[in-house]
Design a protein around this motif. Sequence first.
Motif, PDB file in Angstrom:
ATOM      1  N   VAL A 112     -73.423   0.182 -44.804  1.00 19.37           N
ATOM      2  CA  VAL A 112     -72.565   0.741 -45.849  1.00 19.37           C
ATOM      3  C   VAL A 112     -72.205   2.177 -45.473  1.00 19.37           C
ATOM      4  O   VAL A 112     -73.078   2.984 -45.160  1.00 19.37           O
ATOM      5  N   GLU A 113     -70.923   2.477 -45.491  1.00 20.13           N
ATOM      6  CA  GLU A 113     -70.449   3.818 -45.144  1.00 20.13           C
ATOM      7  C   GLU A 113     -69.571   4.356 -46.265  1.00 20.13           C
ATOM      8  O   GLU A 113     -68.731   3.633 -46.808  1.00 20.13           O
ATOM      9  N   VAL A 114     -69.783   5.617 -46.609  1.00 18.82           N
ATOM     10  CA  VAL A 114     -68.981   6.274 -47.649  1.00 18.82           C
ATOM     11  C   VAL A 114     -68.333   7.502 -47.030  1.00 18.82           C
ATOM     12  O   VAL A 114     -69.013   8.367 -46.486  1.00 18.82           O
ATOM     13  N   THR A 115     -67.017   7.568 -47.109  1.00 19.00           N
ATOM     14  CA  THR A 115     -66.285   8.694 -46.522  1.00 19.00           C
ATOM     15  C   THR A 115     -65.363   9.318 -47.567  1.00 19.00           C
ATOM     16  O   THR A 115     -64.952   8.660 -48.525  1.00 19.00           O
ATOM     17  N   SER A 116     -65.049  10.583 -47.345  1.00 15.00           N
ATOM     18  CA  SER A 116     -64.160  11.286 -48.262  1.00 15.00           C
ATOM     19  C   SER A 116     -63.322  12.285 -47.505  1.00 15.00           C
ATOM     20  O   SER A 116     -63.640  12.660 -46.364  1.00 15.00           O
ATOM     21  N   ASN A 117     -62.258  12.707 -48.134  1.00 17.04           N
ATOM     22  CA  ASN A 117     -61.373  13.722 -47.569  1.00 17.04           C
ATOM     23  C   ASN A 117     -61.464  14.961 -48.448  1.00 17.04           C
ATOM     24  O   ASN A 117     -61.337  14.868 -49.669  1.00 17.04           O
ATOM     25  N   SER A 118     -61.680  16.083 -47.835  1.00 14.74           N
ATOM     26  CA  SER A 118     -61.871  17.320 -48.598  1.00 14.74           C
ATOM     27  C   SER A 118     -60.644  17.710 -49.407  1.00 14.74           C
ATOM     28  O   SER A 118     -60.717  18.532 -50.314  1.00 14.74           O
ATOM     29  N   ASN A 119     -59.510  17.106 -49.084  1.00 15.60           N
ATOM     30  CA  ASN A 119     -58.264  17.454 -49.770  1.00 15.60           C
ATOM     31  C   ASN A 119     -57.873  16.471 -50.861  1.00 15.60           C
ATOM     32  O   ASN A 119     -56.755  16.526 -51.384  1.00 15.60           O
ATOM     33  N   SER A 120     -58.756  15.539 -51.209  1.00 14.46           N
ATOM     34  CA  SER A 120     -58.433  14.571 -52.254  1.00 14.46           C
ATOM     35  C   SER A 120     -59.668  14.236 -53.069  1.00 14.46           C
ATOM     36  O   SER A 120     -60.786  14.634 -52.736  1.00 14.46           O
ATOM     37  N   PHE A 121     -59.469  13.470 -54.139  1.00 15.05           N
ATOM     38  CA  PHE A 121     -60.562  13.038 -55.001  1.00 15.05           C
ATOM     39  C   PHE A 121     -60.955  11.588 -54.708  1.00 15.05           C
ATOM     40  O   PHE A 121     -61.644  10.958 -55.508  1.00 15.05           O
ATOM     41  N   LEU A 122     -60.499  11.071 -53.584  1.00 11.03           N
ATOM     42  CA  LEU A 122     -60.767   9.679 -53.227  1.00 11.03           C
ATOM     43  C   LEU A 122     -62.020   9.548 -52.368  1.00 11.03           C
ATOM     44  O   LEU A 122     -62.291  10.378 -51.499  1.00 11.03           O
ATOM     45  N   LEU A 123     -62.756   8.479 -52.622  1.00  3.51           N
ATOM     46  CA  LEU A 123     -63.887   8.083 -51.780  1.00  3.51           C
ATOM     47  C   LEU A 123     -63.607   6.682 -51.258  1.00  3.51           C
ATOM     48  O   LEU A 123     -63.126   5.824 -52.004  1.00  3.51           O
TER      49      LEU A 123
END
Length: 222
Positions: A112-123
């Motif tokens: 299981v991998e969880v990633t995010s972008n520092s410029n959005s509220f999406l995971l």
Amino acid sequence: GVNLLETNYEQEEGIALGDLFNAILKNIWAVITITLLITILGAVYTFTLAKEKYQSTSTIIVTITQNNSSGLDYDNSSKLIYTVRDLIKQDIVLGDVAKDYNLDYEKFKENVEVTSNSNSFLLTISVTDSDPNLTKEVTNAIVLELINEINNNSALAFAKGTVTQTSSAVEGIYYSPNKFLYLAASSVIGGIIGISFAIGLEFASTKFKNKKEVENILNDKV
């Protein structure tokens, strides 16, 4: 004695690039054979033994609205993203999903991998497995379990209603192994081994190959 002469001869003459090139050419069929053999072994592993993996992904959005306003609270939303990202990998979420699908928890957690972008509220939540349909079901199950915990766990009351699924997972797409990379690596390794074998075969012998070599070391005719 002869052995001493041979040793001195090797030290004085050394091995030039031309010698290496000639050694490879002289044993070119050995190089080709070894390269092909290892490439074939790599292909057999890649297409028959290596376990194929598939990956499904789903995205969620984490947002907090400002008090008495429909606008977003950007500061607190940004902070909450990190909390939610860590929560996804905790036992209260993954443990229940693993139990529901009868999965080995430790192996499941690694996939299981969880990633995010520092410029959005999406995971983005990704699950990798050899079963493409299972990756789809499990990924969606993680999202549902996450939202359920956030909305019903009193310890997480501060985050209630802040997580929404924006895209559902679909059947997993091919993820690994990278077959082209495996074949290319096999060919390169085979070529290196083949060339090393050819050079070693040519220069392993310490015997004089002909009368001219003896004359060169003795500086006299034999």
